[in-house]
Motif scaffolding. Structure first.
Motif, PDB file in Angstrom:
ATOM      1  N   GLN A 116       0.825  -1.205   0.000  1.00  0.00           N
ATOM      2  CA  GLN A 116       0.000   0.000   0.000  1.00  0.00           C
ATOM      3  C   GLN A 116       0.860   1.256   0.000  1.00  0.00           C
ATOM      4  O   GLN A 116       0.572   2.222  -0.724  1.00  0.00           O
ATOM      5  N   TRP A 119       2.258   1.745  -3.352  1.00  0.00           N
ATOM      6  CA  TRP A 119       1.239   2.269  -4.250  1.00  0.00           C
ATOM      7  C   TRP A 119       1.077   3.778  -4.094  1.00  0.00           C
ATOM      8  O   TRP A 119       0.981   4.510  -5.084  1.00  0.00           O
ATOM      9  N   GLN A 123       1.843   6.239  -7.094  1.00  0.00           N
ATOM     10  CA  GLN A 123       0.761   7.068  -7.618  1.00  0.00           C
ATOM     11  C   GLN A 123       1.179   8.540  -7.684  1.00  0.00           C
ATOM     12  O   GLN A 123       0.958   9.221  -8.698  1.00  0.00           O
ATOM     13  N   LEU A 141       0.381   0.861 -14.575  1.00  0.00           N
ATOM     14  CA  LEU A 141      -0.315   0.119 -13.515  1.00  0.00           C
ATOM     15  C   LEU A 141       0.022  -1.371 -13.594  1.00  0.00           C
ATOM     16  O   LEU A 141       0.245  -2.019 -12.565  1.00  0.00           O
ATOM     17  N   LEU A 145       1.923  -3.551 -10.672  1.00  0.00           N
ATOM     18  CA  LEU A 145       1.408  -4.803 -10.115  1.00  0.00           C
ATOM     19  C   LEU A 145       2.401  -5.945 -10.320  1.00  0.00           C
ATOM     20  O   LEU A 145       2.525  -6.827  -9.460  1.00  0.00           O
ATOM     21  N   THR A 148       4.912  -5.498  -7.502  1.00  0.00           N
ATOM     22  CA  THR A 148       4.439  -5.926  -6.175  1.00  0.00           C
ATOM     23  C   THR A 148       4.314  -7.453  -6.120  1.00  0.00           C
ATOM     24  O   THR A 148       4.629  -8.064  -5.086  1.00  0.00           O
ATOM     25  N   GLN A 181      -5.090  -5.654  -5.663  1.00  0.00           N
ATOM     26  CA  GLN A 181      -4.933  -5.628  -7.115  1.00  0.00           C
ATOM     27  C   GLN A 181      -6.154  -5.017  -7.795  1.00  0.00           C
ATOM     28  O   GLN A 181      -6.024  -4.204  -8.725  1.00  0.00           O
ATOM     29  N   SER A 183      -8.238  -2.855  -6.535  1.00  0.00           N
ATOM     30  CA  SER A 183      -8.298  -1.413  -6.277  1.00  0.00           C
ATOM     31  C   SER A 183      -7.324  -0.648  -7.166  1.00  0.00           C
ATOM     32  O   SER A 183      -7.618   0.475  -7.593  1.00  0.00           O
ATOM     33  N   ILE A 184      -6.178  -1.244  -7.466  1.00  0.00           N
ATOM     34  CA  ILE A 184      -5.203  -0.593  -8.338  1.00  0.00           C
ATOM     35  C   ILE A 184      -5.779  -0.428  -9.738  1.00  0.00           C
ATOM     36  O   ILE A 184      -5.729   0.656 -10.323  1.00  0.00           O
ATOM     37  N   SER A 187      -8.402   2.202 -10.177  1.00  0.00           N
ATOM     38  CA  SER A 187      -7.943   3.600 -10.097  1.00  0.00           C
ATOM     39  C   SER A 187      -7.596   4.170 -11.471  1.00  0.00           C
ATOM     40  O   SER A 187      -7.361   5.369 -11.599  1.00  0.00           O
ATOM     41  N   GLU A 188      -7.564   3.313 -12.502  1.00  0.00           N
ATOM     42  CA  GLU A 188      -7.121   3.775 -13.833  1.00  0.00           C
ATOM     43  C   GLU A 188      -7.986   4.919 -14.358  1.00  0.00           C
ATOM     44  O   GLU A 188      -7.473   5.895 -14.913  1.00  0.00           O
TER      45      GLU A 188
END
Length: 267
Positions: A116, A119, A123, A141, A145, A148, A181, A183-184, A187-188
């Motif tokens: 987190q 991220w 970001q 993105l 991922l 991570t 994953q 949530s990432i 966010s796009e």
């Protein structure tokens, strides 16, 4: 037009290198922990070797970031973030040897909290590069991922598969890796909106930098023209109705008038 829009591609490249330097060295620390095999060290022994490794990586960060002269103003903040995350890994080496369920649950929380924080940093860093081609956001993105996932594979016992056994009911609202994953990727859309919103400011900056380029080009052209005029006047033959001394005085008046006019047109 491109001649006057002063986009420093090398600076963008160094910005990208600086952005990747911290995560690369943090991953190096994680791999070192994962591959560390020296019996079962005590807490004190773990602390000692961890301290030595952390100092080694900080030295490596300083050596590599020193080469990035075009973004040197960004280095202090980036370095502070790197040192913060590096210090956050203290104790992980000892935790590696406490392979109980409780220890693995604690490690799952730590791992996902670290993801987190990664991220949040990623970001903010991505937003500083806006505006970009919209497709770049999705690519970034996916790359994040991948980083991570690789981090978990390198540091958690049995990687993502092992983490999945301990991340379903974590305390303090810590999401599972699957939720993280999702949530990432979700966010796009918002990131693309932020990217679009950054375009007017970027165009305004480019317009201002272009004006400076135009002004410089015009001033250089004026200076060259005046220099050519002065050279022609210096080589001008004496007028038949003036003697040499009178002609020289006349030349000086013309040269002065040309230089004054040129100076009045420069900005």
């Amino acid at each position: 037009m491109g001649k006057f829009i002063l986009i420093d591609l090398k600076k963008r490249g160094e910005h990208s290198e600086l952005k990747k330097l911290g995560p690369t060295l943090l991953n190096k620390m994680d791999v070192w922990i994962a591959e560390f095999h020296d019996g079962t060290p005590t807490a004190e022994e773990c602390t000692a070797v961890e301290n030595a490794k952390i100092q080694e990586l900080i030295g490596e960060y300083d050596a590599e970031s020193e080469k990035l002269g075009r973004v040197k103003e960004e280095v202090p903040e980036a370095r502070a973030q790197f040192v913060k995350y590096l210090n956050w890994k203290r104790g992980k080496l000892f935790l590696k040897f406490g392979a109980t369920i409780q220890a693995l649950e604690e490690q799952a929380v730590t791992t996902l909290q670290h993801c987190q924080e990664m991220w949040e940093t990623f970001q903010e860093s991505l937003k500083t590069s806006f505006p970009v081609e919209p497709s770049v956001i999705g690519q970034e993105l996916q790359e994040f991922l991948s980083q991570t996932t690789q981090y978990i594979e390198d540091t958690f016992p049995e990687g993502v598969k092992g983490l999945d056994q301990f991340d379903d009911a974590l305390p303090n609202g810590t999401p599972s890796y699957t939720e993280f994953q999702r949530s990432i990727m979700a966010s796009e859309h918002k990131l693309k909106e932020a990217n679009t919103a950054a375009i007017p400011d970027e165009l305004a900056k480019l317009q201002e930098s272009s004006k400076e380029g135009f002004k410089l080009a015009v001033n250089e052209a004026i200076q060259k023209t005046i220099a050519d005029i002065v050279l022609d006047l210096q080589q001008e033959e004496t007028l038949p109705y003036l003697d040499e001394e009178e002609m020289e005085a006349f030349r000086k008046e013309l040269i002065k008038a040309a230089e004054e006019y040129g100076a009045s047109r420069m900005q």
